[in-house]
Design a protein around this motif. Structure first.
Motif, mmCIF file in Angstrom:
data_model
loop_
_atom_site.group_PDB
_atom_site.id
_atom_site.type_symbol
_atom_site.label_atom_id
_atom_site.label_comp_id
_atom_site.label_asym_id
_atom_site.label_seq_id
_atom_site.Cartn_x
_atom_site.Cartn_y
_atom_site.Cartn_z
ATOM 1 N N ASN A 186 0.826 -1.198 0.000
ATOM 2 C CA ASN A 186 0.000 0.000 0.000
ATOM 3 C C ASN A 186 0.868 1.260 0.000
ATOM 4 O O ASN A 186 1.871 1.331 -0.690
ATOM 5 C CB ASN A 186 -0.998 -0.041 1.162
ATOM 6 C CG ASN A 186 -1.891 -1.272 1.066
ATOM 7 O OD1 ASN A 186 -2.249 -1.696 -0.027
ATOM 8 N ND2 ASN A 186 -2.243 -1.861 2.196
ATOM 9 N N GLU A 187 0.502 2.250 0.811
ATOM 10 C CA GLU A 187 1.172 3.547 0.702
ATOM 11 C C GLU A 187 2.388 3.681 1.611
ATOM 12 O O GLU A 187 2.955 4.778 1.732
ATOM 13 C CB GLU A 187 0.187 4.681 0.999
ATOM 14 C CG GLU A 187 -0.359 4.686 2.420
ATOM 15 C CD GLU A 187 -1.636 3.876 2.583
ATOM 16 O OE1 GLU A 187 -2.450 4.236 3.457
ATOM 17 O OE2 GLU A 187 -1.819 2.892 1.848
ATOM 18 N N ILE A 201 -0.439 -3.444 -3.987
ATOM 19 C CA ILE A 201 -1.456 -2.396 -3.833
ATOM 20 C C ILE A 201 -2.796 -2.871 -4.367
ATOM 21 O O ILE A 201 -2.904 -3.910 -5.024
ATOM 22 C CB ILE A 201 -1.067 -1.107 -4.600
ATOM 23 C CG1 ILE A 201 -0.941 -1.422 -6.105
ATOM 24 C CG2 ILE A 201 0.204 -0.488 -4.061
ATOM 25 C CD1 ILE A 201 -1.256 -0.278 -7.015
ATOM 26 N N PRO A 220 -6.308 -0.423 -6.096
ATOM 27 C CA PRO A 220 -6.444 0.944 -6.621
ATOM 28 C C PRO A 220 -6.551 2.012 -5.541
ATOM 29 O O PRO A 220 -5.991 3.107 -5.675
ATOM 30 C CB PRO A 220 -7.731 0.875 -7.452
ATOM 31 C CG PRO A 220 -7.809 -0.542 -7.900
ATOM 32 C CD PRO A 220 -7.249 -1.353 -6.756
ATOM 33 N N ALA A 224 -3.005 3.026 -4.112
ATOM 34 C CA ALA A 224 -1.924 3.171 -5.084
ATOM 35 C C ALA A 224 -1.076 4.412 -4.829
ATOM 36 O O ALA A 224 -1.587 5.461 -4.437
ATOM 37 C CB ALA A 224 -2.503 3.224 -6.491
ATOM 38 N N LEU A 279 4.946 -3.339 -9.660
ATOM 39 C CA LEU A 279 3.593 -3.084 -9.149
ATOM 40 C C LEU A 279 2.873 -4.419 -9.100
ATOM 41 O O LEU A 279 2.691 -5.084 -10.121
ATOM 42 C CB LEU A 279 2.859 -2.109 -10.074
ATOM 43 C CG LEU A 279 1.456 -1.616 -9.686
ATOM 44 C CD1 LEU A 279 1.083 -0.398 -10.553
ATOM 45 C CD2 LEU A 279 0.358 -2.660 -9.830
ATOM 46 N N LEU A 311 -0.672 -5.962 -8.243
ATOM 47 C CA LEU A 311 -2.068 -5.606 -7.974
ATOM 48 C C LEU A 311 -2.790 -6.741 -7.268
ATOM 49 O O LEU A 311 -2.718 -7.899 -7.685
ATOM 50 C CB LEU A 311 -2.799 -5.282 -9.285
ATOM 51 C CG LEU A 311 -4.285 -4.921 -9.110
ATOM 52 C CD1 LEU A 311 -4.435 -3.516 -8.520
ATOM 53 C CD2 LEU A 311 -5.039 -5.018 -10.432
ATOM 54 N N LEU A 368 -6.388 -0.821 -13.649
ATOM 55 C CA LEU A 368 -4.982 -1.093 -13.987
ATOM 56 C C LEU A 368 -4.712 -0.788 -15.460
ATOM 57 O O LEU A 368 -3.685 -0.190 -15.804
ATOM 58 C CB LEU A 368 -4.639 -2.550 -13.664
ATOM 59 C CG LEU A 368 -3.191 -2.962 -13.907
ATOM 60 C CD1 LEU A 368 -2.249 -2.221 -12.960
ATOM 61 C CD2 LEU A 368 -3.023 -4.470 -13.748
#
Length: 219
Positions: free
Chosen positions: A51-52, A71, A73, A76, A85, A87, A98
């Motif tokens: 995540n962040e 992550i 959406p 992101a 990345l 997903l 994406l």
């Protein structure tokens, strides 16, 4: 469209030169604050963040290297050219998002605002198969909780692609508080749809069986 943009590859087989030997799975727990784990984390072949969770300003405790960032959406963030990345798709719209961030950039809303575009290398995009997430939920958690947390999914992913897995930034602080190392306030993040108890028990067992090494920041 999805597979033309992101063609499937056999990323991490045992015979591959990209085979991961050592890996750090870095969670976002406040127990990282003051841990001085940065150099140890950065010394691993793979560093998986989620995540962040930022590195800037926290390098001494969390390191600066990120080879993979997991992550969805709604979580992101921008990534540099060295980062894959990964997903976690929880809904069809996640896959559409994406595609959109690398093409039309028209999706900016799911159940909340999402970034219509992020900085990322489209050649380093990976998608965790929903069947893998189902396998984690049923086989590792015995279907406890609503669905596995991002951290737990990242940990089991690491066990499948890396020989040695070290885990940082999971669980509460020494005082039993659940919060993120980058938040200025304390908030209980052990609730919600995840079964923190079941996940914690599995992680503890993996550590006791020497399948992973867990660093708590305060022991």
């Amino acid at each position: 469209v999805l597979f033309s943009l992101f063609p499937d590859k056999d990323h991490y087989s045992d015979a591959s030169p990209s085979r991961c030997r050592t890996c750090a799975v870095v969670g976002n727990s406040g127990n990282l604050i003051g841990s001085h784990y940065g150099a140890l984390i950065d010394s691993q072949d793979f560093v998986i963040r989620m995540n962040e969770g930022p590195t800037k300003g926290f390098e001494q405790d969390v390191g600066s290297k990120t080879t993979h960032r997991v992550i969805y959406p709604e979580s992101a963030v921008d990534m540099d050219e060295t980062t894959h990345l990964i997903l976690l798709p929880f809904k069809i719209l996640d896959l559409q998002w994406l595609i959109s961030i690398f093409t039309t950039r028209h999706i900016d809303l799911t159940y909340t605002y999402v970034k219509p575009s992020i900085k990322a290398d489209r050649n380093k995009v990976m998608i965790l198969h929903p069947a893998f997430m189902k396998y984690i939920y049923e086989s590792w958690l015995q279907s406890n909780g609503g669905y596995p947390s991002t951290g737990f999914i990242s940990l089991i992913f690491a066990l499948h692609i890396c020989d040695e897995v070290s885990v940082f930034g999971f669980g509460p602080t020494k005082d039993g508080v659940w919060h993120h190392y980058f938040d200025d306030f304390s908030s209980d993040s052990n609730g919600g749809p995840h079964d923190g108890g079941s996940e914690g028990e599995v992680i503890s067992q993996l550590h006791q069986k020497h399948r992973i090494t867990t660093y708590k920041g305060w022991e």
